[in-house]
Write an enzyme that holds these catalytic residues in place. Structure first.
Site, mmCIF file in Angstrom:
data_model
loop_
_atom_site.group_PDB
_atom_site.id
_atom_site.type_symbol
_atom_site.label_atom_id
_atom_site.label_comp_id
_atom_site.label_asym_id
_atom_site.label_seq_id
_atom_site.Cartn_x
_atom_site.Cartn_y
_atom_site.Cartn_z
ATOM 1 N N PHE A 119 0.821 -1.211 0.000
ATOM 2 C CA PHE A 119 0.000 0.000 0.000
ATOM 3 C C PHE A 119 0.858 1.265 0.000
ATOM 4 C CE2 PHE A 119 -2.171 2.972 3.140
ATOM 5 C CZ PHE A 119 -2.877 3.662 2.166
ATOM 6 N N ASN A 171 9.807 -7.060 10.543
ATOM 7 C CA ASN A 171 9.889 -5.702 11.090
ATOM 8 C C ASN A 171 11.165 -5.405 11.870
ATOM 9 O OD1 ASN A 171 7.337 -5.412 10.021
ATOM 10 N ND2 ASN A 171 6.274 -5.632 11.977
ATOM 11 N N TYR A 221 3.050 -5.915 17.305
ATOM 12 C CA TYR A 221 3.392 -5.125 16.118
ATOM 13 C C TYR A 221 4.171 -3.872 16.513
ATOM 14 C CZ TYR A 221 2.768 -1.597 12.496
ATOM 15 O OH TYR A 221 2.994 -0.590 11.590
ATOM 16 N N LYS A 264 8.119 -2.872 15.614
ATOM 17 C CA LYS A 264 8.488 -1.646 14.906
ATOM 18 C C LYS A 264 9.447 -0.802 15.744
ATOM 19 C CE LYS A 264 7.054 -0.438 11.442
ATOM 20 N NZ LYS A 264 7.530 -0.656 10.054
#
Length: 307
Positions: free
Chosen positions: A20, A80, A128, A132
């Site tokens: 995206f 990540n 998540y 990160k």
């Protein structure tokens, strides 16, 4: 592969170009006539030193837009943390600048009304966000030690064309458009009171190019600087799709929204570097609905029907 540019500038290596945000970055680069280099499909963490040397040869910069938003701990860590670590190792052998897409999820829960600053203590509330943050810490240390030139852009909630139905905005756009076509009386969501800082994906791409070409290094927030209830986004989509039924909020809520009920980024560093966001929330919602894919930024002084 390398996309042909309209100029002879060295290409920018874009990781995650098929995603995206990566696609938005590629479009922004090509709109400026800049060459783009994209690694072949596959697991980038399995790439050899020779692969990285080849991909980075004669490049003018690197953008890491690759990663995962969900999955097992192993999958999140591999995408990540391990991949950014490998990118850092590879770019440390060159003089090119790295721009990495980090996440505001790294901040975790913040008091209502507080705009998160880059030097705030980060306390992510999800695997998540933790994955990160680990990559951001690696980048900060590499910048501090002078091993690389790099910026980690902490993004808030990007909106735009191509956002998948796995996100609330993407799902809301699809469901409201379908409900409007079918004349449905109601559309059901979970509670929509959580406040989020929404940013247009095209402004994210612009910020990436700005970071590549400026002296910005370290952690830099990228967002709109405004906190809006998610309800505003859903109501705006309903208005743009022509859905006149009732929006219900009685479905089970998202644990993610409950853990972080308020989000807003302090944009002082970004704005102080000469960058100005160009797109409004209505622009973002129109792009999300694919109502005006070729439209440019709106005049911020003009009234908007989406609040």
């Amino acid at each position: 592969m390398t996309h042909a540019p309209s100029s002879n500038a060295a290409p920018v290596l874009v990781l995650g170009a098929r995603g995206f945000l990566g696609g938005q970055v590629v479009a922004a680069l090509e709109a400026e006539g800049r060459a783009v280099r994209v690694p072949p499909p596959g697991d980038l963490t399995a790439a050899s030193e020779a692969d990285w040397a080849r991909w980075l040869d004669d490049t003018s910069g690197v953008v890491n837009a690759a990663g995962r938003t969900g999955g097992s701990l192993t999958e999140l860590t591999r995408a990540n943390v391990l991949l950014p670590a490998q990118v850092l190792e590879a770019t440390a052998q060159t003089d090119v600048k790295l721009v990495h897409l980090a996440s505001a999820a790294e901040y975790g829960r913040t008091p209502e009304g507080h705009a998160s600053r880059e030097d705030d203590v980060a306390a992510p509330r999800s695997p998540y966000g933790a994955s990160k943050l680990a990559a951001t810490v690696l980048i900060e240390e590499a910048v501090r030690s002078g091993r690389v030139r790099a910026a980690a852009l902490r993004l808030t909630n990007p909106l735009g064309a191509g956002l998948g139905a796995g996100t609330l905005p993407g799902r809301a756009a699809q469901e409201l458009a379908r409900a409007a076509r079918e004349g449905a009386a109601t559309v059901q969501f979970g509670p929509l009171g959580a406040q989020r800082d929404f940013v247009d994906a095209r402004d994210v791409a612009r910020a990436v190019l700005h970071a590549l070409d400026s002296d910005l290094q370290g952690v830099v927030n990228v967002g709109s600087g405004q906190a809006r209830p998610v309800r505003d986004l859903v109501e705006g989509l309903a208005q743009l799709t022509g859905f006149h039924g009732e929006v219900l909020e009685d479905a089970p809520g998202s644990p993610r929204s409950g853990d972080v009920p308020y989000q807003r980024a302090d944009l002082s560093r970004l704005l102080g570097s000469g960058f100005t966001p160009q797109y409004t929330l209505e622009d973002s919602l129109r792009a999300l609905l694919d109502l005006s894919p070729e439209s440019g930024p709106r005049d911020h002084s003009a009234p908007s029907s989406v609040h």
